[in-house]
Design a protein around this motif. Structure first.
Motif, short mmCIF file in Angstrom:
data_model
loop_
_atom_site.label_atom_id
_atom_site.label_comp_id
_atom_site.label_asym_id
_atom_site.label_seq_id
_atom_site.Cartn_x
_atom_site.Cartn_y
_atom_site.Cartn_z
N SER A 23 0.81 -1.21 0.00
CA SER A 23 0.00 0.00 0.00
C SER A 23 0.85 1.27 0.00
O SER A 23 0.30 2.35 -0.13
CB SER A 23 -0.93 0.01 1.21
N LEU A 24 2.17 1.16 0.15
CA LEU A 24 3.02 2.34 0.17
C LEU A 24 3.65 2.55 -1.21
O LEU A 24 4.45 1.76 -1.66
CB LEU A 24 4.14 2.18 1.21
N SER A 25 3.26 3.62 -1.86
CA SER A 25 3.85 3.96 -3.15
C SER A 25 5.08 4.83 -2.92
O SER A 25 5.01 5.81 -2.17
CB SER A 25 2.84 4.72 -3.99
N PRO A 26 6.20 4.51 -3.54
CA PRO A 26 7.40 5.33 -3.36
C PRO A 26 7.20 6.77 -3.84
O PRO A 26 7.77 7.70 -3.28
CB PRO A 26 8.48 4.64 -4.17
N PHE A 27 6.39 6.96 -4.87
CA PHE A 27 6.16 8.31 -5.38
C PHE A 27 5.34 9.14 -4.40
O PHE A 27 5.62 10.32 -4.20
CB PHE A 27 5.45 8.24 -6.74
N VAL A 28 4.34 8.53 -3.79
CA VAL A 28 3.53 9.25 -2.80
C VAL A 28 4.36 9.56 -1.57
O VAL A 28 4.31 10.67 -1.03
CB VAL A 28 2.27 8.43 -2.44
N THR A 29 5.15 8.60 -1.12
CA THR A 29 5.99 8.80 0.06
C THR A 29 7.03 9.89 -0.20
O THR A 29 7.20 10.80 0.62
CB THR A 29 6.70 7.49 0.44
N GLY A 30 7.70 9.82 -1.33
CA GLY A 30 8.71 10.83 -1.66
C GLY A 30 8.10 12.19 -1.89
O GLY A 30 8.65 13.22 -1.47
N GLY A 31 6.96 12.23 -2.58
CA GLY A 31 6.28 13.50 -2.81
C GLY A 31 5.81 14.14 -1.52
O GLY A 31 5.91 15.36 -1.34
N SER A 32 5.31 13.32 -0.61
CA SER A 32 4.87 13.85 0.68
C SER A 32 6.04 14.39 1.48
O SER A 32 5.95 15.46 2.10
CB SER A 32 4.18 12.75 1.49
N ALA A 33 7.16 13.67 1.46
CA ALA A 33 8.35 14.13 2.17
C ALA A 33 8.86 15.44 1.58
O ALA A 33 9.23 16.37 2.32
CB ALA A 33 9.44 13.06 2.12
N LEU A 34 8.87 15.54 0.26
CA LEU A 34 9.31 16.79 -0.39
C LEU A 34 8.39 17.94 -0.03
O LEU A 34 8.85 19.04 0.30
CB LEU A 34 9.35 16.58 -1.90
N PHE A 35 7.09 17.70 -0.05
CA PHE A 35 6.13 18.75 0.30
C PHE A 35 6.32 19.22 1.74
O PHE A 35 6.32 20.42 2.01
CB PHE A 35 4.70 18.24 0.09
N ILE A 36 6.50 18.28 2.65
CA ILE A 36 6.68 18.63 4.07
C ILE A 36 7.96 19.43 4.26
O ILE A 36 7.98 20.43 4.98
CB ILE A 36 6.66 17.37 4.94
N LEU A 37 9.05 19.01 3.60
CA LEU A 37 10.31 19.75 3.74
C LEU A 37 10.21 21.15 3.14
O LEU A 37 10.73 22.12 3.72
CB LEU A 37 11.44 18.97 3.08
N LEU A 38 9.53 21.27 2.00
CA LEU A 38 9.36 22.61 1.42
C LEU A 38 8.48 23.48 2.29
O LEU A 38 8.71 24.70 2.42
CB LEU A 38 8.78 22.50 0.01
N LEU A 39 7.45 22.89 2.90
CA LEU A 39 6.60 23.64 3.82
C LEU A 39 7.39 24.12 5.03
O LEU A 39 7.27 25.29 5.44
CB LEU A 39 5.42 22.77 4.26
N LEU A 40 8.23 23.26 5.58
CA LEU A 40 9.07 23.67 6.72
C LEU A 40 10.06 24.76 6.32
O LEU A 40 10.32 25.68 7.10
CB LEU A 40 9.81 22.46 7.29
#
Length: 51
Positions: A23-40
């Protein structure tokens, strides 16, 4: 427990099954991590007004 035995246990765990859940897509996981880091980064630059 010594350091080499701890490393050996971690290596044994890493070699075993698991790690890639269907159920874990690498693209969703990586995209979420990128979004969170850019938000921070954006939040940090907004609060840094003394430049």
């Amino acid at each position: 427990m010594s350091f080499p035995s701890t490393v050996a246990q971690l290596a044994t765990l890493a070699e075993g099954e698991g790690g890639n859940h269907e159920s874990l897509s690498p693209f969703v996981t990586g995209g979420s991590a990128l979004f969170i880091l850019l938000l921070l980064l954006w939040i940090t630059t907004r609060f840094n007004r003394d430049r």
